[in-house]
Scaffold this motif. Structure first.
Motif, short mmCIF file in Angstrom:
data_model
loop_
_atom_site.label_atom_id
_atom_site.label_comp_id
_atom_site.label_asym_id
_atom_site.label_seq_id
_atom_site.Cartn_x
_atom_site.Cartn_y
_atom_site.Cartn_z
N ARG A 7 -52.69 38.73 0.74
CA ARG A 7 -52.31 37.60 -0.11
C ARG A 7 -53.51 36.68 -0.33
NH1 ARG A 7 -49.15 38.30 -3.58
NH2 ARG A 7 -50.66 37.23 -4.79
N ALA A 8 -54.26 36.44 0.74
CA ALA A 8 -55.40 35.52 0.63
C ALA A 8 -56.43 36.05 -0.37
CB ALA A 8 -56.04 35.34 2.01
N VAL A 9 -56.68 37.35 -0.31
CA VAL A 9 -57.66 37.94 -1.23
C VAL A 9 -57.15 37.88 -2.67
CG1 VAL A 9 -58.49 40.23 -1.90
CG2 VAL A 9 -58.91 39.39 0.40
N LEU A 10 -55.87 38.16 -2.85
CA LEU A 10 -55.30 38.13 -4.20
C LEU A 10 -55.27 36.71 -4.76
CD1 LEU A 10 -52.36 40.65 -3.65
CD2 LEU A 10 -54.33 40.98 -5.18
N ASP A 11 -54.93 35.75 -3.90
CA ASP A 11 -54.85 34.37 -4.38
C ASP A 11 -56.21 33.80 -4.78
OD1 ASP A 11 -52.16 34.39 -4.10
OD2 ASP A 11 -52.10 33.28 -2.19
N ALA A 12 -57.27 34.37 -4.22
CA ALA A 12 -58.61 33.84 -4.51
C ALA A 12 -59.17 34.35 -5.85
CB ALA A 12 -59.56 34.25 -3.38
N VAL A 13 -58.52 35.34 -6.44
CA VAL A 13 -59.08 35.91 -7.69
C VAL A 13 -58.68 35.06 -8.89
CG1 VAL A 13 -59.18 37.96 -9.16
CG2 VAL A 13 -58.72 38.20 -6.75
N PRO A 14 -59.66 34.68 -9.72
CA PRO A 14 -59.29 33.99 -10.95
C PRO A 14 -58.60 35.00 -11.88
CG PRO A 14 -61.68 34.32 -10.82
CD PRO A 14 -61.10 34.92 -9.58
N THR A 15 -57.51 34.60 -12.52
CA THR A 15 -56.74 35.58 -13.30
C THR A 15 -56.68 35.25 -14.80
OG1 THR A 15 -54.75 34.36 -12.74
CG2 THR A 15 -55.26 36.28 -11.38
N GLY A 16 -57.52 34.29 -15.23
CA GLY A 16 -57.54 33.94 -16.65
C GLY A 16 -58.58 34.78 -17.40
N LEU A 17 -58.85 34.33 -18.62
CA LEU A 17 -59.94 34.94 -19.40
C LEU A 17 -61.20 34.14 -19.10
CD1 LEU A 17 -58.02 35.15 -22.82
CD2 LEU A 17 -58.20 36.93 -21.05
N PHE A 18 -62.33 34.81 -18.94
CA PHE A 18 -63.59 34.11 -18.66
C PHE A 18 -64.41 34.12 -19.95
CE2 PHE A 18 -67.92 34.10 -16.52
CZ PHE A 18 -67.82 32.79 -16.08
N ILE A 19 -64.35 32.99 -20.65
CA ILE A 19 -64.99 32.93 -21.97
C ILE A 19 -65.89 31.69 -22.03
CG2 ILE A 19 -64.60 32.68 -24.47
CD1 ILE A 19 -61.96 34.16 -24.12
N GLY A 20 -67.13 31.90 -22.40
CA GLY A 20 -68.05 30.77 -22.55
C GLY A 20 -68.29 30.02 -21.24
N GLY A 21 -68.14 30.68 -20.11
CA GLY A 21 -68.40 30.06 -18.81
C GLY A 21 -67.21 29.30 -18.25
N ALA A 22 -66.03 29.39 -18.90
CA ALA A 22 -64.84 28.69 -18.40
C ALA A 22 -63.66 29.66 -18.33
CB ALA A 22 -64.50 27.52 -19.33
N TRP A 23 -62.73 29.37 -17.44
CA TRP A 23 -61.53 30.18 -17.30
C TRP A 23 -60.42 29.57 -18.12
CZ3 TRP A 23 -61.87 34.74 -14.80
CH2 TRP A 23 -62.98 34.94 -13.97
N ARG A 24 -59.70 30.40 -18.85
CA ARG A 24 -58.60 29.85 -19.63
C ARG A 24 -57.49 30.88 -19.83
NH1 ARG A 24 -61.63 29.86 -25.51
NH2 ARG A 24 -60.16 31.33 -26.40
N GLU A 25 -56.33 30.39 -20.21
CA GLU A 25 -55.21 31.29 -20.48
C GLU A 25 -55.39 31.96 -21.84
OE1 GLU A 25 -52.69 32.31 -18.60
OE2 GLU A 25 -53.65 31.15 -17.01
N ALA A 26 -54.66 33.05 -22.05
CA ALA A 26 -54.67 33.69 -23.36
C ALA A 26 -53.96 32.79 -24.37
CB ALA A 26 -53.94 35.03 -23.28
N THR A 27 -54.35 32.89 -25.63
CA THR A 27 -53.65 32.16 -26.68
C THR A 27 -52.18 32.59 -26.64
OG1 THR A 27 -55.65 32.34 -27.98
CG2 THR A 27 -53.67 31.62 -29.15
N GLY A 28 -51.28 31.62 -26.55
CA GLY A 28 -49.85 31.97 -26.45
C GLY A 28 -49.39 32.13 -25.01
N GLY A 29 -50.34 32.22 -24.07
CA GLY A 29 -49.99 32.19 -22.64
C GLY A 29 -49.45 33.47 -22.03
N ALA A 30 -49.52 34.61 -22.77
CA ALA A 30 -48.95 35.86 -22.22
C ALA A 30 -49.78 36.35 -21.02
CB ALA A 30 -48.93 36.94 -23.30
N ARG A 31 -49.10 37.04 -20.11
CA ARG A 31 -49.76 37.58 -18.91
C ARG A 31 -49.29 39.01 -18.72
NH1 ARG A 31 -52.01 34.77 -14.35
NH2 ARG A 31 -53.42 33.44 -15.51
N LEU A 32 -50.11 39.81 -18.03
CA LEU A 32 -49.68 41.18 -17.76
C LEU A 32 -49.79 41.47 -16.27
CD1 LEU A 32 -52.30 43.64 -17.83
CD2 LEU A 32 -52.62 42.19 -19.82
#
Ligand code: NAP
Length: 488
Positions: A7-32
Motif C-alpha cells: 500500500r505504501a509503495v502504491l500510495d507514493a506513486v503520482p497517478t495524474g498526467l505529467f505535462i509541462g512539469g506539473a501533475w494534473r487530472e485528465a480533461t473531464g477527470g476520467a481515470r482507468l
C-alpha cells in the motif's frame, strides 16, 4: 512483503498526467484502473488522457525544446546522473511497484530496475561526448564543418512487459541529446513510468522536457501526436502490427522512426556445445520475464544426437520452478499479464500436442486464481505447429532437431522476424560462420542474455529497425548539420 508495504509503495506513486512539469487530472477527470495480474485486484487508478491532453503534452514538449536544446551538455548529463542515483536508492520500492502491476518475481523486477538505471547512467556519461568534425574540403575550396543537433520533440510508446526499461532506454539518450518527449506507457503497467517521471521531477528536470500521459484510447490520443509535424521522432516498442501502422503514420511527414517489435528467436545448440552451459543459457533466454520478452527463445533448434538429453535436462530445470505471486520470496515464475495471454499460450501448446508433439513437462494452466502457466517443454514439435511461427510470449519451450549448419540456418531464418538469436557451439569457426548467416539484429554466442546498456539493441525484418543502447542509441536522437565554410 506485507500488504502495508504494498500500500505504501502504491500510495507514493503520482497517478495524474505529467505535462509541462506539473501533475494534473485528465480533461473531464476520467481515470482507468490498474490491476494486479496475480489476483485481479485493482491496485490504483490513473488519469485517462483525452486527445486534448495528448496535444497539451506535445505543446509542452515543443515549447520546452526551444530552451532545453541550448542547455549545457554537462547539465543534461548531471540530471540523468541524479535520476540514476535515485533509481538505485529506490530500487526496492520501484521493484515492488513493478511486480505488483506486471507480475514478475521481485528478483526479476530488481533486475529490470537496475537494467533501466544502467541506460540512464550510460547516457548521463554520453551527453558530454556529442561532437562534430572539421575538415578541409577535398578540393580545398572551403571547409567542411559538421554539428550534431537534437532531432526535436519525440514520441515514445512502450509495452507492458518491461514497464521501466523500455522507456528508460528511449528517455536517457533523448535527454542526453537535448530532445524533449511525450511518453505513453502501456495501459496495463503505467505505474512504473509514472514513478520514473516523479524521479525526473525530483532530479530537477526542467518542465516540459519529459511528459507522461496514460490513456485507455491509445490510438485516439497518440496517433494525432505522431501525425503532428512538430513531432520529429517516434520510438515505438510493441507488437509488429501496431508498429507497422504507426510507422506508416509517421511516414506522412517523414519523421525519424525507430521500431522495436516482436521476435521469434531461435536457440541453436550444436552437438559440440557445452551442454551444461547451453541448458543454463536456455533457462535465461526462455524464462527471463516468464518468457514475456521480445528476445525470448521461441524455438529450440537442437542437433539430433543431443536433442533428447538437452530436452530432458531443460524439462527437469523448468519443471522444478516455483509458481507464485511475484511478491512471494519463493516465486520464480509469476502470472502472465492477463487471461487473454494465458489462453493464447495454452492454445499454442494444445495445437502442437494435437499435431503430435510430446509434452516433457507442464502443458496446462495452473489451478487457482491469477493467470499462471507452468514452465512447459515440448519435444518433437512438427514443422506446421503454430508454436514455431508465432511469438509465444510465455514459459513454453518447443524443441525441434536438425543435422548440420545449413539446416540449422534454414530453420532459424524461417520466420519473418529477426530480433535475437542464440547459438551454442565450441567450434569458433562455426560460431563465426553462423553469426554471419543468421538473420537477426542480435546474436548471443554461448550467451543467453544479449541486453546491455552499452550494446545496440534492435532487430531486422519484421522485428523493426533502429537501435537502443550504446553509441548507436544516441545517434537515433541526433541530426547532422553540415556547414560549408568559406574562409577566403
Ligand atoms: P502492443 O499492443 O503493440 O502495445 C504496445 C504499446 O502500444 C502500448 O503502450 C499500447 O497501448 C500502444 N498502442 C496500441 N495501439 C496503439 C495505437 N493505435 N496508437 C498508439 N499506441 C498504441 O504490444 P503489447 O502486446 O503491449 O507488447 C508486446 C509486444 O511488444 C510483443 O510483440 C513484444 O515482442 C514486443 N516487444 C518488443 C521489444 C523490443 O525491443 N523489440 C521489447 C518489448 C516488447 P495500450 O497498452 O493502451 O494498448
Amino acid at each position: 512483503m506485507t500488504a502495508d508495504d504494498e500500500r505504501a509503495v502504491l500510495d507514493a506513486v503520482p497517478t495524474g498526467l505529467f505535462i509541462g512539469g506539473a501533475w494534473r487530472e485528465a480533461t473531464g477527470g476520467a481515470r482507468l484502473p490498474v490491476e494486479d495480474p496475480a489476483t485481479g485486484a485493482v491496485l490504483a487508478h490513473v488519469a485517462d488522457a483525452t486527445p486534448e491532453d495528448g496535444l497539451a503534452a506535445l505543446d509542452a514538449a515543443d515549447t520546452a525544446f526551444q530552451t532545453f536544446r541550448t542547455i549545457a551538455p554537462r547539465e543534461r548529463g548531471e540530471i540523468l546522473r541524479r535520476v540514476y542515483e535515485l533509481m538505485v536508492a529506490r530500487i526496492d520500492d520501484l521493484a515492488l511497484l513493478m511486480t505488483l502491476e506486471m507480475g514478475k518475481p521481485l528478483a526479476e523486477s530488481r533486475g529490470e530496475v537496475a537494467y533501466a538505471a544502467s541506460f540512464i547512467r550510460w547516457y548521463a556519461e554520453e551527453a558530454v561526448r556529442i561532437n562534430g568534425r572539421f575538415q578541409v574540403a577535398e578540393n580545398g575550396a572551403f571547409r567542411v564543418l559538421t554539428m550534431q543537433q537534437p532531432v526535436g520533440p519525440c514520441i515514445f510508446i512502450t509495452p507492458w512487459n518491461f514497464p521501466l526499461a523500455m522507456g528508460a532506454r528511449k528517455i536517457g539518450p533523448a535527454i542526453a541529446a537535448g530532445c524533449t518527449c511525450v511518453v505513453k506507457p502501456a495501459g496495463q503497467t503505467p505505474l512504473s513510468m509514472l514513478a520514473l517521471a516523479g524521479l525526473f521531477e525530483e532530479a530537477g528536470l526542467p518542465g516540459g522536457v519529459l511528459n507522461v500521459i496514460t490513456a485507455s484510447r491509445s490510438g485516439a490520443v497518440m496517433e494525432p501526436l505522431i501525425a503532428d509535424p512538430r513531432s520529429r521522432k517516434l520510438s515505438f516498442t510493441g507488437s509488429t502490427s501496431v508498429g507497422r501502422r504507426l510507422a506508416a503514420l509517421g511516414a506522412q511527414h517523414l519523421m525519424r522512426v525507430s521500431m522495436e517489435l516482436g521476435g521469434n528467436a531461435p536457440f541453436i545448440v550444436f552437438a559440440d556445445a557445452d551442454l551444461d552451459a547451453a541448458v543454463e543459457g536456455a533457462m535465461v533466454a526462455k524464462m527471463r520475464n516468464m518468457g514475456e520478452a521480445c528476445t525470448s527463445a521461441n524455438r529450440f533448434i537442437v542437433e539430433a544426437p543431443i536433442a533428447a538429453d538437452f530436452g530432458a535436462r531443460l524439462a527437469a530445470r523448468m519443471g522444478a520452478m516455483r509458481l507464485a505471486r511475484g511478491t512471494e520470496a519463493t516465486s520464480e515464475v509469476g502470472p502472465l499479464i492477463d487471461a487473454r495471454a494465458l489462453a493464447g499460450v495454452h492454445e499454442l501448446v494444445e495445437d502442437a500436442v494435437a499435431r503430435g508433439a510430446t509434452l516433457l513437462t507442464g502443458g496446462a494452466p495452473a489451478d487457482g486464481a491469477g493467470h499462471f502457466y507452468p514452465p512447459t517443454v515440448i519435444a518433437d514439435v512438427p514443422a506446421d505447429a503454430r508454436l514455431l511461427d508465432e511469438e509465444i510470449f510465455g514459459p513454453v519451450a518447443p524443441i525441434v532437431t536438425f543435422t548440420g549448419e545449413d539446416e540449422a540456418v534454414a530453420r532459424a531464418n524461417a520466420t519473418p522476424y529477426g530480433l535475437a538469436s542464440y547459438l551454442y557451439t565450441r567450434d569458433l569457426g562455426r560460431a563465426f560462420r553462423m553469426m554471419e548467416r543468421l538473420e537477426a539484429g542480435m546474436v548471443g554466442v554461448n550467451q543467453g542474455l544479449v541486453s546491455n546498456a552499452s550494446a545496440p539493441f534492435g532487430g531486422v525484418k519484421d522485428s523493426g529497425f533502429g537501435r537502443e543502447g550504446g553509441p548507436e542509441g544516441l545517434q537515433e536522437y541526433l541530426e547532422t548539420t553540415y556547414v560549408a565554410l568559406n574562409v577566403d
